[in-house]
Scaffold this motif. Structure first.
Motif, PDB file in Angstrom:
ATOM      1  N   TRP A 105       0.838  -1.193   0.000  1.00 28.65           N
ATOM      2  CA  TRP A 105       0.000   0.000   0.000  1.00 28.65           C
ATOM      3  C   TRP A 105       0.877   1.249   0.000  1.00 28.65           C
ATOM      4  N   ARG A 106       0.268   2.341  -0.481  1.00 27.73           N
ATOM      5  CA  ARG A 106       0.932   3.644  -0.480  1.00 27.73           C
ATOM      6  C   ARG A 106       0.294   4.524   0.586  1.00 27.73           C
ATOM      7  N   LYS A 107       1.044   5.505   1.035  1.00 26.95           N
ATOM      8  CA  LYS A 107       0.534   6.452   2.027  1.00 26.95           C
ATOM      9  C   LYS A 107      -0.760   7.075   1.517  1.00 26.95           C
ATOM     10  N   GLY A 108      -1.762   7.115   2.360  1.00 30.30           N
ATOM     11  CA  GLY A 108      -3.054   7.682   1.994  1.00 30.30           C
ATOM     12  C   GLY A 108      -4.062   6.660   1.515  1.00 30.30           C
ATOM     13  N   MET A 109      -3.680   5.372   1.534  1.00 28.35           N
ATOM     14  CA  MET A 109      -4.610   4.335   1.093  1.00 28.35           C
ATOM     15  C   MET A 109      -5.874   4.377   1.947  1.00 28.35           C
ATOM     16  N   ASP A 110      -7.012   4.251   1.308  1.00 25.74           N
ATOM     17  CA  ASP A 110      -8.309   4.249   1.985  1.00 25.74           C
ATOM     18  C   ASP A 110      -8.697   2.797   2.281  1.00 25.74           C
ATOM     19  N   LYS A 111      -8.415   2.357   3.497  1.00 28.14           N
ATOM     20  CA  LYS A 111      -8.641   0.964   3.887  1.00 28.14           C
ATOM     21  C   LYS A 111     -10.097   0.549   3.694  1.00 28.14           C
ATOM     22  N   ALA A 112     -11.010   1.375   4.142  1.00 29.16           N
ATOM     23  CA  ALA A 112     -12.431   1.036   4.029  1.00 29.16           C
ATOM     24  C   ALA A 112     -12.862   0.937   2.569  1.00 29.16           C
ATOM     25  N   ALA A 113     -12.362   1.844   1.737  1.00 31.27           N
ATOM     26  CA  ALA A 113     -12.734   1.830   0.317  1.00 31.27           C
ATOM     27  C   ALA A 113     -12.170   0.603  -0.396  1.00 31.27           C
ATOM     28  N   VAL A 114     -10.966   0.166  -0.001  1.00 33.96           N
ATOM     29  CA  VAL A 114     -10.376  -1.031  -0.601  1.00 33.96           C
ATOM     30  C   VAL A 114     -11.223  -2.247  -0.251  1.00 33.96           C
TER      31      VAL A 114
ATOM     32  N   GLY B 289      -4.728   3.388  -3.668  1.00 30.77           N
ATOM     33  CA  GLY B 289      -3.458   3.341  -2.950  1.00 30.77           C
ATOM     34  C   GLY B 289      -2.898   1.950  -2.733  1.00 30.77           C
ATOM     35  N   VAL B 290      -3.408   0.961  -3.456  1.00 32.80           N
ATOM     36  CA  VAL B 290      -2.899  -0.403  -3.337  1.00 32.80           C
ATOM     37  C   VAL B 290      -1.778  -0.594  -4.359  1.00 32.80           C
ATOM     38  N   VAL B 291      -0.696  -1.252  -3.920  1.00 33.78           N
ATOM     39  CA  VAL B 291       0.411  -1.590  -4.822  1.00 33.78           C
ATOM     40  C   VAL B 291       0.171  -3.009  -5.318  1.00 33.78           C
ATOM     41  N   LEU B 292       0.143  -3.157  -6.653  1.00 40.80           N
ATOM     42  CA  LEU B 292      -0.101  -4.471  -7.243  1.00 40.80           C
ATOM     43  C   LEU B 292       1.171  -5.046  -7.835  1.00 40.80           C
TER      44      LEU B 292
END
Length: 97
Positions: A37-46, A94-97
């Motif tokens: 993940w990158r800084k600012g990732m929205d956990k709930a939205a993911v 903000g997810v790294v794939l």
């Protein structure tokens, strides 16, 4: 005789046995590996995106928490899922794939 005692005398009616769902691991849908993940990732939205894409809630939640612990997570989607759209949306969140 009261309603409760009538119920007790007749016995509780048993529900029909639930149908068994197919084993989730038997699905042959596409898999996306979430690497971080990158800084600012929205956990709930993911988690919500995964959930709305057909991933069971527990699996979506576990995958999101795994990447927050810097552990890769493989997420299997239902057959027919447009993986490219999901990949794009995950990267925007903000997810790294």
């Amino acid at each position: 005789m009261s309603i409760l005692s009538e119920f007790m005398a007749r016995g509780a009616q048993q529900a029909n046995e639930r149908a068994q769902s197919p084993d989730r691991s038997m699905s042959h849908g596409p898999v996306v590996v979430l690497k971080g993940w990158r800084k600012g990732m929205d956990k709930a939205a993911v988690t919500l995106l995964l959930r709305n894409s057909g991933v069971p809630l527990a699996e979506a939640h576990d995958a999101t928490n795994s990447i927050l612990r810097d552990e890769p997570a493989s997420v299997r989607f239902p057959d027919g899922t447009d993986v490219e759209v999901i990949r794009r949306d995950l990267e925007q969140l903000g997810v790294v794939l």
